[in-house]
Design a protein around this motif. Sequence first.
Motif, PDB file in Angstrom:
ATOM      1  N   ALA A  48      91.658  48.241  89.358  1.00 29.05           N
ATOM      2  CA  ALA A  48      91.673  49.702  89.495  1.00 29.05           C
ATOM      3  C   ALA A  48      90.783  50.335  88.429  1.00 29.05           C
ATOM      4  O   ALA A  48      90.063  51.306  88.701  1.00 29.05           O
ATOM      5  CB  ALA A  48      93.104  50.229  89.397  1.00 29.05           C
TER       6      ALA A  48
ATOM      7  N   ASP B 122      87.132  49.751  89.426  1.00 31.43           N
ATOM      8  CA  ASP B 122      86.817  50.656  90.535  1.00 31.43           C
ATOM      9  C   ASP B 122      86.596  52.070  90.011  1.00 31.43           C
ATOM     10  O   ASP B 122      85.582  52.704  90.315  1.00 31.43           O
ATOM     11  CB  ASP B 122      87.955  50.627  91.559  1.00 31.43           C
ATOM     12  CG  ASP B 122      87.706  51.535  92.756  1.00 31.43           C
ATOM     13  OD1 ASP B 122      86.539  51.867  93.038  1.00 31.43           O
ATOM     14  OD2 ASP B 122      88.690  51.914  93.412  1.00 31.43           O
TER      15      ASP B 122
ATOM     16  N   PHE C 157      88.991  58.957  94.341  1.00 29.50           N
ATOM     17  CA  PHE C 157      90.112  58.315  95.022  1.00 29.50           C
ATOM     18  C   PHE C 157      90.467  59.066  96.302  1.00 29.50           C
ATOM     19  O   PHE C 157      90.767  58.463  97.321  1.00 29.50           O
ATOM     20  CB  PHE C 157      91.332  58.215  94.105  1.00 29.50           C
ATOM     21  CG  PHE C 157      92.480  57.506  94.755  1.00 29.50           C
ATOM     22  CD1 PHE C 157      92.445  56.144  94.957  1.00 29.50           C
ATOM     23  CD2 PHE C 157      93.574  58.219  95.204  1.00 29.50           C
ATOM     24  CE1 PHE C 157      93.481  55.487  95.590  1.00 29.50           C
ATOM     25  CE2 PHE C 157      94.618  57.568  95.826  1.00 29.50           C
ATOM     26  CZ  PHE C 157      94.575  56.203  96.022  1.00 29.50           C
TER      27      PHE C 157
ATOM     28  N   GLN D  14      91.654  45.091  95.766  1.00 34.86           N
ATOM     29  CA  GLN D  14      90.348  45.300  96.396  1.00 34.86           C
ATOM     30  C   GLN D  14      90.467  45.313  97.919  1.00 34.86           C
ATOM     31  O   GLN D  14      89.904  46.182  98.580  1.00 34.86           O
ATOM     32  CB  GLN D  14      89.398  44.189  95.939  1.00 34.86           C
ATOM     33  CG  GLN D  14      87.972  44.417  96.271  1.00 34.86           C
ATOM     34  CD  GLN D  14      87.313  45.380  95.298  1.00 34.86           C
ATOM     35  OE1 GLN D  14      87.900  45.881  94.359  1.00 34.86           O
ATOM     36  NE2 GLN D  14      86.062  45.656  95.557  1.00 34.86           N
TER      37      GLN D  14
ATOM     38  N   ASP E 242      92.434  48.410  99.075  1.00 39.82           N
ATOM     39  CA  ASP E 242      91.583  49.592  98.975  1.00 39.82           C
ATOM     40  C   ASP E 242      90.563  49.610 100.109  1.00 39.82           C
ATOM     41  O   ASP E 242      90.375  50.638 100.763  1.00 39.82           O
ATOM     42  CB  ASP E 242      90.885  49.620  97.611  1.00 39.82           C
ATOM     43  CG  ASP E 242      90.127  50.904  97.359  1.00 39.82           C
ATOM     44  OD1 ASP E 242      90.676  51.993  97.630  1.00 39.82           O
ATOM     45  OD2 ASP E 242      88.981  50.827  96.869  1.00 39.82           O
TER      46      ASP E 242
ATOM     47  N   ASN F 181      92.779  52.102 102.343  1.00 38.92           N
ATOM     48  CA  ASN F 181      92.247  53.387 101.874  1.00 38.92           C
ATOM     49  C   ASN F 181      90.942  53.782 102.569  1.00 38.92           C
ATOM     50  O   ASN F 181      90.753  54.936 102.924  1.00 38.92           O
ATOM     51  CB  ASN F 181      92.035  53.375 100.360  1.00 38.92           C
ATOM     52  CG  ASN F 181      93.336  53.379  99.603  1.00 38.92           C
ATOM     53  OD1 ASN F 181      94.363  53.826 100.096  1.00 38.92           O
ATOM     54  ND2 ASN F 181      93.303  52.873  98.383  1.00 38.92           N
ATOM     55  N   HIS F 182      90.033  52.813 102.758  1.00 39.00           N
ATOM     56  CA  HIS F 182      88.736  53.145 103.335  1.00 39.00           C
ATOM     57  C   HIS F 182      88.791  53.284 104.847  1.00 39.00           C
ATOM     58  O   HIS F 182      88.198  54.217 105.396  1.00 39.00           O
ATOM     59  CB  HIS F 182      87.692  52.082 102.988  1.00 39.00           C
ATOM     60  CG  HIS F 182      87.420  51.949 101.520  1.00 39.00           C
ATOM     61  ND1 HIS F 182      86.539  51.018 101.033  1.00 39.00           N
ATOM     62  CD2 HIS F 182      87.900  52.599 100.440  1.00 39.00           C
ATOM     63  CE1 HIS F 182      86.481  51.104  99.714  1.00 39.00           C
ATOM     64  NE2 HIS F 182      87.313  52.055  99.329  1.00 39.00           N
TER      65      HIS F 182
END
Length: 147
Positions: free
Chosen positions: A19, A22, A35, A92, A95, A99-100
């Motif tokens: 994190a 990132d 974020f 990773q 995310d 998230n993406h």
Amino acid sequence: MEPGRSVLAGTLIGVGMMAAVDEIVFHQLLAWHHFYDRSTPEIGLFSDGLLHAAQLVFLVAGFFLLAELRHRQRLGARRAWSGFFLGAGGFQVFDGVINHKVLRVHQVRYDVENLLPYDLAWISAGVLLILLGVLLMARSPSRRRRQ
């Protein structure tokens, strides 16, 4: 040795470290995304602060657990390293996928014609870290082998 707690300590540190990487590299230095990018730049910056706070909590908790295990001579070092790579890779991949792609709170990078190479690199890096963690876990001594 406490293998489960050793893995947990490493996992917390791995999540916190990834994190941090990132946030520092992609949010601050490269300014590729925040974020949460589905609002104003101020909200994006605020969300980065929340990520930073969570990352610090993970790091502090992981290092306190690691220090406690080491102090009591119960740390399984290879298990802790395995947890580190599992946590970093897990962060990773989560995310990159959740998230993406699922929640779409941000993308790896904006203002590019094709996101696919970025997504593949992002998620593949996480998968490689997870595989390294699994390999280390498989090579760590178990209690049955030592008895």
